[in-house]
Design a protein around this motif. Structure first.
Motif, PDB file in Angstrom:
ATOM      1  N   PRO A  87      -4.203   1.174 -10.577  1.00 14.50           N
ATOM      2  CA  PRO A  87      -3.729   2.073  -9.517  1.00 14.50           C
ATOM      3  C   PRO A  87      -4.797   2.421  -8.494  1.00 14.50           C
ATOM      4  N   ASP A  88      -4.337   2.861  -7.331  1.00 11.82           N
ATOM      5  CA  ASP A  88      -5.221   3.315  -6.256  1.00 11.82           C
ATOM      6  C   ASP A  88      -4.440   4.363  -5.464  1.00 11.82           C
ATOM      7  N   VAL A  89      -5.145   5.216  -4.758  1.00 14.19           N
ATOM      8  CA  VAL A  89      -4.455   6.270  -4.007  1.00 14.19           C
ATOM      9  C   VAL A  89      -5.334   6.719  -2.847  1.00 14.19           C
ATOM     10  N   ARG A  90      -4.683   7.153  -1.785  1.00 13.19           N
ATOM     11  CA  ARG A  90      -5.377   7.712  -0.621  1.00 13.19           C
ATOM     12  C   ARG A  90      -4.362   8.503   0.195  1.00 13.19           C
ATOM     13  N   THR A  91      -4.867   9.248   1.205  1.00 13.37           N
ATOM     14  CA  THR A  91      -3.990  10.052   2.066  1.00 13.37           C
ATOM     15  C   THR A  91      -3.616   9.259   3.307  1.00 13.37           C
ATOM     16  N   VAL A  92      -2.345   9.310   3.685  1.00 18.59           N
ATOM     17  CA  VAL A  92      -1.916   8.741   4.976  1.00 18.59           C
ATOM     18  C   VAL A  92      -0.914   9.701   5.621  1.00 18.59           C
ATOM     19  N   MET A  93      -0.579   9.400   6.885  1.00 16.60           N
ATOM     20  CA  MET A  93       0.390  10.220   7.612  1.00 16.60           C
ATOM     21  C   MET A  93       1.804   9.675   7.383  1.00 16.60           C
ATOM     22  N   LEU A  94       2.740  10.587   7.299  1.00 13.85           N
ATOM     23  CA  LEU A  94       4.149  10.197   7.278  1.00 13.85           C
ATOM     24  C   LEU A  94       4.586   9.944   8.723  1.00 13.85           C
ATOM     25  N   HIS A  95       5.124   8.751   8.986  1.00 15.33           N
ATOM     26  CA  HIS A  95       5.562   8.441  10.357  1.00 15.33           C
ATOM     27  C   HIS A  95       7.043   8.697  10.563  1.00 15.33           C
ATOM     28  N   GLY A  96       7.804   8.760   9.484  1.00 13.14           N
ATOM     29  CA  GLY A  96       9.235   9.017   9.637  1.00 13.14           C
ATOM     30  C   GLY A  96       9.926   8.851   8.302  1.00 13.14           C
ATOM     31  N   ALA A  97      11.166   9.313   8.245  1.00 10.48           N
ATOM     32  CA  ALA A  97      11.997   9.086   7.058  1.00 10.48           C
ATOM     33  C   ALA A  97      13.438   9.040   7.548  1.00 10.48           C
ATOM     34  N   ASP A  98      14.136   7.986   7.190  1.00 10.46           N
ATOM     35  CA  ASP A  98      15.553   7.877   7.549  1.00 10.46           C
ATOM     36  C   ASP A  98      16.250   7.060   6.469  1.00 10.46           C
ATOM     37  N   ALA A  99      17.477   6.654   6.761  1.00  9.48           N
ATOM     38  CA  ALA A  99      18.266   5.981   5.719  1.00  9.48           C
ATOM     39  C   ALA A  99      17.568   4.728   5.197  1.00  9.48           C
ATOM     40  N   SER A 100      16.706   4.114   6.002  1.00 17.40           N
ATOM     41  CA  SER A 100      16.042   2.904   5.491  1.00 17.40           C
ATOM     42  C   SER A 100      14.740   3.205   4.749  1.00 17.40           C
ATOM     43  N   GLY A 101      14.257   4.418   4.777  1.00 14.33           N
ATOM     44  CA  GLY A 101      13.107   4.744   3.941  1.00 14.33           C
ATOM     45  C   GLY A 101      12.091   5.646   4.610  1.00 14.33           C
ATOM     46  N   TRP A 102      11.022   5.889   3.865  1.00 11.65           N
ATOM     47  CA  TRP A 102       9.907   6.728   4.326  1.00 11.65           C
ATOM     48  C   TRP A 102       8.857   5.773   4.913  1.00 11.65           C
ATOM     49  N   SER A 103       8.326   6.063   6.115  1.00 14.59           N
ATOM     50  CA  SER A 103       7.430   5.085   6.720  1.00 14.59           C
ATOM     51  C   SER A 103       6.024   5.628   6.940  1.00 14.59           C
ATOM     52  N   PHE A 104       5.085   4.699   6.894  1.00 15.31           N
ATOM     53  CA  PHE A 104       3.674   4.991   7.147  1.00 15.31           C
ATOM     54  C   PHE A 104       3.082   3.731   7.773  1.00 15.31           C
ATOM     55  N   ALA A 105       1.880   3.851   8.315  1.00 12.28           N
ATOM     56  CA  ALA A 105       1.288   2.692   8.990  1.00 12.28           C
ATOM     57  C   ALA A 105      -0.167   2.537   8.603  1.00 12.28           C
ATOM     58  N   THR A 106      -0.582   1.277   8.561  1.00  6.68           N
ATOM     59  CA  THR A 106      -1.977   0.974   8.237  1.00  6.68           C
ATOM     60  C   THR A 106      -2.262  -0.482   8.590  1.00  6.68           C
ATOM     61  N   HIS A 107      -3.496  -0.905   8.316  1.00  5.96           N
ATOM     62  CA  HIS A 107      -3.855  -2.305   8.567  1.00  5.96           C
ATOM     63  C   HIS A 107      -3.421  -3.171   7.377  1.00  5.96           C
ATOM     64  N   VAL A 108      -2.807  -4.300   7.682  1.00  4.32           N
ATOM     65  CA  VAL A 108      -2.328  -5.201   6.620  1.00  4.32           C
ATOM     66  C   VAL A 108      -3.499  -5.777   5.822  1.00  4.32           C
ATOM     67  N   ASP A 109      -4.700  -5.815   6.446  1.00  5.75           N
ATOM     68  CA  ASP A 109      -5.859  -6.387   5.751  1.00  5.75           C
ATOM     69  C   ASP A 109      -6.772  -5.314   5.153  1.00  5.75           C
ATOM     70  N   SER A 110      -6.328  -4.048   5.165  1.00  2.00           N
ATOM     71  CA  SER A 110      -7.096  -2.990   4.482  1.00  2.00           C
ATOM     72  C   SER A 110      -6.892  -3.166   2.975  1.00  2.00           C
ATOM     73  N   ARG A 111      -7.596  -2.367   2.208  1.00  3.71           N
ATOM     74  CA  ARG A 111      -7.422  -2.470   0.749  1.00  3.71           C
ATOM     75  C   ARG A 111      -5.969  -2.219   0.352  1.00  3.71           C
ATOM     76  N   LYS A 112      -5.396  -1.130   0.885  1.00  5.23           N
ATOM     77  CA  LYS A 112      -4.008  -0.813   0.518  1.00  5.23           C
ATOM     78  C   LYS A 112      -3.048  -1.864   1.039  1.00  5.23           C
ATOM     79  N   GLY A 113      -3.371  -2.426   2.242  1.00  4.09           N
ATOM     80  CA  GLY A 113      -2.517  -3.466   2.816  1.00  4.09           C
ATOM     81  C   GLY A 113      -2.503  -4.691   1.913  1.00  4.09           C
ATOM     82  N   ARG A 114      -3.680  -5.053   1.411  1.00  5.44           N
ATOM     83  CA  ARG A 114      -3.761  -6.212   0.510  1.00  5.44           C
ATOM     84  C   ARG A 114      -3.041  -5.911  -0.799  1.00  5.44           C
ATOM     85  N   GLN A 115      -3.181  -4.686  -1.260  1.00  4.77           N
ATOM     86  CA  GLN A 115      -2.479  -4.315  -2.508  1.00  4.77           C
ATOM     87  C   GLN A 115      -0.968  -4.389  -2.308  1.00  4.77           C
TER      88      GLN A 115
END
Ligand SMILES: Cc1cc2nc3c(=O)[nH]c(=O)nc-3n(C[C@H](O)[C@H](O)[C@H](O)COP(=O)(O)O)c2cc1C
Length: 241
Positions: A87-115
């Motif tokens: 497991p891994d964990v960190r803080t991010v911002m919530l960008h939205g939540a609607d019928a399709s889900g809860w969204s957040f944004a980051t770099h796809v090549d960051s550690r979490k992006g790779r995970q």
């Protein structure tokens, strides 16, 4: 006998005095309480009156957290697992939540992006202490189409764009001077070119299988309401605290 959640121990000197130069972690921990009535008001929560689906309850609780003056209610813990399942964990911002889900944004090549590429599944944790509330969200994660991610980024602040343009998130940094130089030119570019593309910046959507709402109670009869996705909607169950 264990003291009540809110009761300081009158026999101990206050370990939080700012002139202490030798902080004792365990003494400090013993001095702290959760849900101090000076800052927390624990609302009643009747799970029988909860809406049929979790997004409506999340939206109501979020609005109540904002109204109660909760600091940064839109920050959340994002838990992921690496390719080995660790497991891994960190803080991010919530960008939205609607019928399709809860969204957040980051770099796809960051550690979490790779995970997330290796294991497209995550959990979110919100904690709103002004009301003793916690919300947990778990489910599969998908990346939104690239243009949606870029549009989301360009609708944000110059600082957000500059940070995204700085890039190389989670790579080893040689020195703070290197960061300052790269960030300086990223800020200049973000100001000059507010639509500058950041190809690695990705908007992710977590489509929950489960959403749990926790309402703290001063007598520790905390109310936990868990929503589980079913074939045709949502089921609800109470959980022991
Ligand atoms: C309040 C706060 C909000 C943050 N928001 C984001 C965010 O929305 N996206 C992001 O990539 N990192 C954000 N970060 C930084 C992450 O916590 C983390 O340091 C960074 O994304 C690298 O994580 P990783 O190495 O696990 O990929 C935020 C940090 C804090 C303290």
């Amino acid at each position: 006998m264990e003291r009540d959640l809110h009761e300081p121990d009158p026999h101990r000197p206050d370990p939080r005095r700012p002139d202490r130069h030798d902080p004792d972690l365990h003494e400090l921990l013993r001095s702290l309480r959760v849900w101090d009535p000076a800052v927390t008001e624990l609302p009643d929560f009747d799970p029988a009156a909860a809406p049929a689906e979790p997004l409506a309850l999340f939206t109501a609780w979020f609005a109540q957290a904002v109204a109660a003056g909760q600091v940064e209610p839109h920050t959340m813990s994002l838990a992921t697992a690496d390719a080995e399942g660790l497991p891994d964990v960190r803080t991010v911002m919530l960008h939205g939540a609607d019928a399709s889900g809860w969204s957040f944004a980051t770099h796809v090549d960051s550690r979490k992006g790779r995970q997330l590429t290796a294991r497209p599944y995550a959990a979110l944790g919100f904690y709103w202490p002004t009301q003793g509330r916690q919300v947990r969200v778990r489910g599969p994660v998908t990346a939104a189409p690239a243009q949606e991610g870029q549009a989301d980024l360009h609708a944000r602040s110059t600082g957000a764009l500059a940070a995204a343009l700085t890039g190389r998130q989670s790579q080893v940094l040689g020195s703070l001077e290197e960061l300052a130089r790269t960030s300086e030119s990223a800020w200049e570019r973000a100001q000059r070119e507010p639509d500058a593309p950041v190809p690695t910046w990705t908007l992710y959507q977590l489509r929950p299988d489960e959403v749990e709402f926790f309402q703290g109670d001063a007598r520790r009869r905390h109310v936990r309401l868990n929503y589980r996705r079913t074939a045709d909607g949502w089921g609800k169950e109470l959980l022991w605290p």
